[in-house]
Design a protein around this motif. Sequence first.
Motif, PDB file in Angstrom:
ATOM      1  N   ARG A   1       0.856  -1.195   0.000  1.00 44.69           N
ATOM      2  CA  ARG A   1       0.000   0.000   0.000  1.00 44.69           C
ATOM      3  C   ARG A   1       0.889   1.241   0.000  1.00 44.69           C
ATOM      4  O   ARG A   1       1.781   1.380   0.840  1.00 44.69           O
ATOM      5  N   PRO A   2       0.673   2.181  -0.938  1.00 41.86           N
ATOM      6  CA  PRO A   2       1.520   3.378  -0.981  1.00 41.86           C
ATOM      7  C   PRO A   2       1.262   4.256   0.238  1.00 41.86           C
ATOM      8  O   PRO A   2       0.144   4.360   0.739  1.00 41.86           O
ATOM      9  N   ALA A   3       2.331   4.902   0.695  1.00 45.37           N
ATOM     10  CA  ALA A   3       2.208   5.763   1.867  1.00 45.37           C
ATOM     11  C   ALA A   3       1.586   7.101   1.518  1.00 45.37           C
ATOM     12  O   ALA A   3       0.874   7.698   2.333  1.00 45.37           O
ATOM     13  N   VAL A   4       1.849   7.593   0.297  1.00 50.07           N
ATOM     14  CA  VAL A   4       1.349   8.893  -0.148  1.00 50.07           C
ATOM     15  C   VAL A   4       0.771   8.739  -1.547  1.00 50.07           C
ATOM     16  O   VAL A   4       1.364   8.066  -2.409  1.00 50.07           O
ATOM     17  N   VAL A   5      -0.377   9.371  -1.787  1.00 51.51           N
ATOM     18  CA  VAL A   5      -1.035   9.364  -3.102  1.00 51.51           C
ATOM     19  C   VAL A   5      -1.198  10.801  -3.561  1.00 51.51           C
ATOM     20  O   VAL A   5      -1.623  11.667  -2.785  1.00 51.51           O
ATOM     21  N   ASN A   6      -0.857  11.040  -4.827  1.00 49.56           N
ATOM     22  CA  ASN A   6      -0.979  12.386  -5.389  1.00 49.56           C
ATOM     23  C   ASN A   6      -2.392  12.639  -5.907  1.00 49.56           C
ATOM     24  O   ASN A   6      -2.969  11.798  -6.609  1.00 49.56           O
ATOM     25  N   ILE A   7      -2.943  13.788  -5.564  1.00 52.31           N
ATOM     26  CA  ILE A   7      -4.188  14.275  -6.168  1.00 52.31           C
ATOM     27  C   ILE A   7      -3.940  15.711  -6.630  1.00 52.31           C
ATOM     28  O   ILE A   7      -3.059  16.402  -6.100  1.00 52.31           O
TER      29      ILE A   7
ATOM     30  N   LEU B   1      -2.420  12.000   1.674  1.00 54.87           N
ATOM     31  CA  LEU B   1      -2.644  12.633   0.375  1.00 54.87           C
ATOM     32  C   LEU B   1      -1.673  13.788   0.181  1.00 54.87           C
ATOM     33  O   LEU B   1      -1.331  14.508   1.130  1.00 54.87           O
ATOM     34  N   LYS B   2      -1.243  13.950  -1.053  1.00 51.12           N
ATOM     35  CA  LYS B   2      -0.441  15.104  -1.434  1.00 51.12           C
ATOM     36  C   LYS B   2      -1.216  15.880  -2.496  1.00 51.12           C
ATOM     37  O   LYS B   2      -1.525  15.338  -3.558  1.00 51.12           O
ATOM     38  N   LEU B   3      -1.549  17.136  -2.166  1.00 50.40           N
ATOM     39  CA  LEU B   3      -2.384  17.949  -3.053  1.00 50.40           C
ATOM     40  C   LEU B   3      -1.499  18.857  -3.902  1.00 50.40           C
ATOM     41  O   LEU B   3      -0.774  19.713  -3.382  1.00 50.40           O
ATOM     42  N   LEU B   4      -1.568  18.678  -5.230  1.00 49.44           N
ATOM     43  CA  LEU B   4      -0.813  19.491  -6.182  1.00 49.44           C
ATOM     44  C   LEU B   4      -1.774  20.483  -6.830  1.00 49.44           C
ATOM     45  O   LEU B   4      -2.713  20.081  -7.519  1.00 49.44           O
ATOM     46  N   MET B   5      -1.562  21.768  -6.591  1.00 47.03           N
ATOM     47  CA  MET B   5      -2.476  22.800  -7.071  1.00 47.03           C
ATOM     48  C   MET B   5      -1.923  23.498  -8.293  1.00 47.03           C
ATOM     49  O   MET B   5      -0.706  23.735  -8.394  1.00 47.03           O
ATOM     50  N   GLY B   6      -2.823  23.868  -9.209  1.00 39.53           N
ATOM     51  CA  GLY B   6      -2.452  24.626 -10.398  1.00 39.53           C
ATOM     52  C   GLY B   6      -3.381  25.811 -10.587  1.00 39.53           C
ATOM     53  O   GLY B   6      -4.606  25.668 -10.522  1.00 39.53           O
ATOM     54  N   ASP B   7      -2.809  26.996 -10.796  1.00 36.96           N
ATOM     55  CA  ASP B   7      -3.588  28.224 -10.993  1.00 36.96           C
ATOM     56  C   ASP B   7      -3.807  28.435 -12.485  1.00 36.96           C
ATOM     57  O   ASP B   7      -2.851  28.632 -13.247  1.00 36.96           O
ATOM     58  N   VAL B   8      -5.073  28.424 -12.914  1.00 35.17           N
ATOM     59  CA  VAL B   8      -5.378  28.542 -14.345  1.00 35.17           C
ATOM     60  C   VAL B   8      -5.756  29.958 -14.742  1.00 35.17           C
ATOM     61  O   VAL B   8      -5.894  30.251 -15.927  1.00 35.17           O
ATOM     62  N   ASN B   9      -5.977  30.827 -13.780  1.00 32.88           N
ATOM     63  CA  ASN B   9      -6.306  32.230 -14.058  1.00 32.88           C
ATOM     64  C   ASN B   9      -7.485  32.358 -15.024  1.00 32.88           C
ATOM     65  O   ASN B   9      -7.491  33.208 -15.926  1.00 32.88           O
ATOM     66  N   SER B  10      -8.486  31.486 -14.861  1.00 34.29           N
ATOM     67  CA  SER B  10      -9.727  31.498 -15.664  1.00 34.29           C
ATOM     68  C   SER B  10      -9.470  31.325 -17.154  1.00 34.29           C
ATOM     69  O   SER B  10     -10.253  31.778 -17.994  1.00 34.29           O
ATOM     70  N   SER B  11      -8.378  30.667 -17.510  1.00 35.16           N
ATOM     71  CA  SER B  11      -8.016  30.482 -18.917  1.00 35.16           C
ATOM     72  C   SER B  11      -8.136  29.014 -19.293  1.00 35.16           C
ATOM     73  O   SER B  11      -7.581  28.139 -18.614  1.00 35.16           O
ATOM     74  N   VAL B  12      -8.842  28.746 -20.368  1.00 32.36           N
ATOM     75  CA  VAL B  12      -8.973  27.370 -20.848  1.00 32.36           C
ATOM     76  C   VAL B  12      -7.616  26.835 -21.286  1.00 32.36           C
ATOM     77  O   VAL B  12      -7.268  25.670 -21.049  1.00 32.36           O
TER      78      VAL B  12
END
Length: 665
Positions: free
Chosen positions: A25-31, A66-77
């Motif tokens: 079982r992995p210790a950390v999972v990326n989301i 859990l490891k949370l990876l955030m991305g800023d899209v600045n309302s751009s498709v």
Amino acid sequence: MKKLVILLLFISIWVIVSGFVCCQRPAVVNIGAIFTFDSVIGKAAKPAMEAALSDVNNDSRIRTKLKLLMGDVNSSVFLGTIDAFQLVEKEVVAIIGPQVSGIAHMISSIANGLQVPLISYAATDPTLSALQFPFFVRTTQSDSYQMAAMADLVDFFRWKEVIVVGVDDDYGRNGIAALEEELNKKMAKISYKLMLCNPLDESEVMDKLNKSKLLGSRVYVVHVNPDPKLTIFTVAQKLQMMTDTYTWLATDWLSATLDSFPPTKKTSLGFLQGVVGLRQHTPESSQKRAFMSRWKRMQQKGSASSELNTYGLQAYDTVWLVAYAIDRLLDEHKNITFSPNSKILHVNISGLQIEKLKVFTGGNDLLDIVLQTNFTGLSGQIQFNQDRNVFSGGYDVLNIDGVSIRTVGYWSNAAGFSLSPPEARKGKQDINCCRDQRLHNITWPGGKSKTPRGWVIAVDERPLRIGVPYRASFTDFVTEVPGSHKIKGYCIDVFVKALELVPYHVPYMFHPFGNGRSNPKYDALVKMVAADVFDAAVGDIAIVTNRTKIVDFSQPYASTGLVIVAPILNSKSSAWVFLKPFSTEMWCVTAASFVVIAVVIWVLEHRVNDHFRGPPRRQLVTMFLFSFSTLFKTNSEEYLTSITYIGLFFQSSVSVIKGYLIRWH
């Protein structure tokens, strides 16, 4: 031989270790999380997700961190697409977000190809629930529910036309399409659509709102993205459109915006007076109150820069949803694996490392677990329907009254409007719940408590064409004044007075019908109204049967003047008045009938009936007494059956004569 044994032993150890590693079982999972950091929703969602991540990783029930990876899209498709590829390259098992429906459409295609569940807490576009996007899951309410609530609100106040103000993107167009569909069910419609660019441009808003003032409808439904500048209402105030002749309804973008304002800024909302909006309902609970207190401490520490709104609560719950689902997935399958995508292995694109994109082999299993998850979060019950949306928890109906925001009622899909929240009525609905629709008193623009009419006569509306007879005689009723083109008369005076009772201005124009030298044919005038040459006709037009079949008449406002003139020779009343209808000839016929019947009865009866025998005088008296008495009573004398028919026939004749006397009198 020793070398062979050592080789076999090495291979066995390698297989055992490899199998142990694969099953470990992995210790950390990326989301991942994709959203706009510097936005009304993003400012609440980012600290809420960080708080949820901390709670999940500190909860002993969740065995995988859990490891949370955030991305800023600045309302751009475009930026959203890039961030999505970067996240899946880092082998995330789920993506939270995005908040913009247009970005969700694009990223959903990536999620489908790589089988990564996409779970959004803010994208409300109803079309995202289509089968085209099987990996898209929504923890917020779809606009299909919100537009049903908005259509019910329009119908509750009996408005039939609205003007919609929306942004020209997937979120705006598809939301307005859902509203139009719901309004059609209520026999209402959208009379005009004001589609605006995103982000809002003040000059464009002013131009389009100013043009809408020429239209007849005065009910505006605003469906735009959360806007801290409140551009729509700021411009409306400048155009004097926040007065008591206008009505403003807003979807939940307004409540999300106002909820994120600090208390000091909420005291300057006077220009929003009378606006009615919706907010996604979140039940009160000890868990929610505790988090609200925690949020205050986060603001003091600087980890939260805005107030908490509904989308922040839903973002917090979404992290917990993903954590529960991943924990259960690992309980069942022990590990998380990715495999190369066979469809892109042979794609050779210079500079792009497409081959690094791998398919999440447990994506379908994780999606099924997510859809089966059922728990109570800060925003209420988290449970999904067949469209992969959370079950609707209803909406709060808000009214801005000066500097305060009041909750005037609640809406649920099952029971409509009520003064009690949906959870208080759960399990108590009866057959009359949908009939008892109630809201608290609402303060409308201008501070009025009376429900606005919702429409006016449009500035460019064509005046009513009123046909009037151009009479040559009896001109006191209606005619045209020679040389002035002015219509006057008694009928015109009544029409003008009636219009004064109408609480709004009705433009009209009189059109004379006829040449003024002879009276016009009124049947032709009525037919011109039926043929839509005239919108109406005013004049001394008689109500007759053939005309009522093609047009509607008002109630008569003048007596017809028809009378019956008959001479009266003697007006004195007399007890013998009932004898007046009898002429001499009738008296003779009646007397003759008595004699004939008496003779016939005597001829038939005197040989067999003792009552008709005896001296001639007695026989005459019996004959005429029997004949005459049939006028007043049933005879008691004995006579044969054949004579009965004669007596009954005579009695019927007498009854007819009596009826004639009554009708004449």
